[in-house]
Write a protein that holds these residues in place. Sequence first.
Motif, short mmCIF file in Angstrom:
data_model
loop_
_atom_site.label_atom_id
_atom_site.label_comp_id
_atom_site.label_asym_id
_atom_site.label_seq_id
_atom_site.Cartn_x
_atom_site.Cartn_y
_atom_site.Cartn_z
N GLU A 101 -5.20 11.33 2.90
CA GLU A 101 -5.24 9.88 2.67
C GLU A 101 -6.66 9.45 2.31
O GLU A 101 -6.86 8.70 1.34
CB GLU A 101 -4.77 9.15 3.92
CG GLU A 101 -4.80 7.64 3.78
CD GLU A 101 -4.36 6.95 5.06
OE1 GLU A 101 -3.59 5.98 4.97
OE2 GLU A 101 -4.80 7.38 6.15
N LEU A 105 -7.94 7.78 -1.25
CA LEU A 105 -8.56 6.45 -1.29
C LEU A 105 -9.96 6.52 -1.87
O LEU A 105 -10.37 5.62 -2.63
CB LEU A 105 -8.58 5.85 0.12
CG LEU A 105 -7.20 5.57 0.74
CD1 LEU A 105 -7.34 5.07 2.17
CD2 LEU A 105 -6.42 4.56 -0.10
N VAL A 111 -1.60 6.62 -2.41
CA VAL A 111 -1.32 7.62 -1.39
C VAL A 111 -0.09 7.21 -0.60
O VAL A 111 0.12 6.04 -0.29
CB VAL A 111 -2.53 7.83 -0.44
CG1 VAL A 111 -2.89 6.52 0.28
CG2 VAL A 111 -2.25 8.94 0.57
N ASN A 112 0.74 8.20 -0.30
CA ASN A 112 1.91 8.01 0.54
C ASN A 112 1.76 8.95 1.74
O ASN A 112 1.89 10.16 1.61
CB ASN A 112 3.19 8.32 -0.22
CG ASN A 112 4.43 8.32 0.65
OD1 ASN A 112 5.22 9.26 0.62
ND2 ASN A 112 4.61 7.29 1.45
N ARG A 113 1.45 8.37 2.88
CA ARG A 113 1.29 9.17 4.10
C ARG A 113 2.56 9.05 4.92
O ARG A 113 2.91 7.96 5.40
CB ARG A 113 0.07 8.69 4.89
CG ARG A 113 -0.20 9.51 6.13
CD ARG A 113 -1.52 9.15 6.78
NE ARG A 113 -1.65 9.84 8.05
CZ ARG A 113 -2.68 9.73 8.87
NH1 ARG A 113 -3.69 8.93 8.53
NH2 ARG A 113 -2.71 10.38 10.03
N ARG A 125 -2.00 1.18 7.78
CA ARG A 125 -2.00 1.48 6.36
C ARG A 125 -3.21 0.87 5.67
O ARG A 125 -3.67 -0.21 6.01
CB ARG A 125 -0.72 0.97 5.69
CG ARG A 125 0.49 1.82 6.01
CD ARG A 125 1.65 1.47 5.09
NE ARG A 125 2.80 2.29 5.39
CZ ARG A 125 3.00 3.49 4.87
NH1 ARG A 125 2.14 4.00 4.02
NH2 ARG A 125 4.07 4.20 5.20
N GLU A 126 -3.72 1.61 4.69
CA GLU A 126 -4.86 1.15 3.91
C GLU A 126 -4.39 0.61 2.57
O GLU A 126 -3.25 0.81 2.16
CB GLU A 126 -5.81 2.34 3.68
CG GLU A 126 -6.35 3.00 4.95
CD GLU A 126 -7.38 2.14 5.65
OE1 GLU A 126 -7.86 1.17 5.04
OE2 GLU A 126 -7.70 2.45 6.81
N ARG A 128 -3.81 0.54 -1.29
CA ARG A 128 -3.33 1.59 -2.19
C ARG A 128 -2.41 2.58 -1.48
O ARG A 128 -2.01 3.60 -2.04
CB ARG A 128 -4.47 2.34 -2.91
CG ARG A 128 -5.30 1.44 -3.79
CD ARG A 128 -6.30 2.22 -4.62
NE ARG A 128 -7.21 3.02 -3.81
CZ ARG A 128 -8.26 2.55 -3.15
NH1 ARG A 128 -8.52 1.26 -3.19
NH2 ARG A 128 -9.03 3.33 -2.46
N SER A 129 -2.07 2.29 -0.23
CA SER A 129 -1.09 3.09 0.48
C SER A 129 0.30 2.57 0.11
O SER A 129 0.55 1.36 0.16
CB SER A 129 -1.30 2.98 1.99
OG SER A 129 -0.33 3.71 2.70
#
Length: 231
Positions: A101, A105, A111-113, A125-126, A128-129
């Motif tokens: 992640e 970033l 990103v997909n966590r 979550r950040e 762009r997540s």
Amino acid sequence: MIPLYHDFAGESVLVFGGGSVGARKASRFADEARVVVVSPAFDDRLVDLAEEGGRSGAGGPAVELVRAAPDADAVAGWVDRVGPALVVAATDDGAVNAAAEAAALDADLLVNRTDVSAADGSAGREARSVVVPATVEDDPVSVALSTGGASPALAKALRERVEAEIDGAGAMAELSGELRAELRERGIDPEARREAIRRVVRSEGVWKGLQKGRSNGRKEAYSVIEEELNR
């Protein structure tokens, strides 16, 4: 979170983790993007995906399997080498997922966590997540469903219900789009045109006609349109 559609044609998706979750994510993107999966072992579904891709196209496999076990320090190097549009962190190691992640970033990538859900709130979550929703498709109609990662089982159940509801929607979308263009060419007033198309897409007769064939659906639609225009 606001749902958006993203075109991954010509892009790469990097998946860390070759288990059942990684396999599900890879299969979601394989039809459109080049998918690279990095893992020390692979779910059988991933092996099948890689073999199917290799048989189906001159451009090579849609899914590339890389047998490696990167630790948290090595993740950023994989991101740099692959140059993906999206990084999927789907391992069972929280430190590796966090590193994936962070690397995504830092590179201004999506990103997909998978071990953090939207239900965890803004602290989880950040920017762009993203969440990868369950989808139901009847081309060109596509419906996305998400529980924010809180309940994949519910998303699956809802998808099954929606599949039955939109059966035939693709044919209706194509027909109504063509009719809309034809009415525009006839110089029909925009408001009258909109109302005519609304009547078409709400007509049980048109839906049933489409089930019997495109020409039947078109015939029913013209009947609805002329009735509306002559009111």
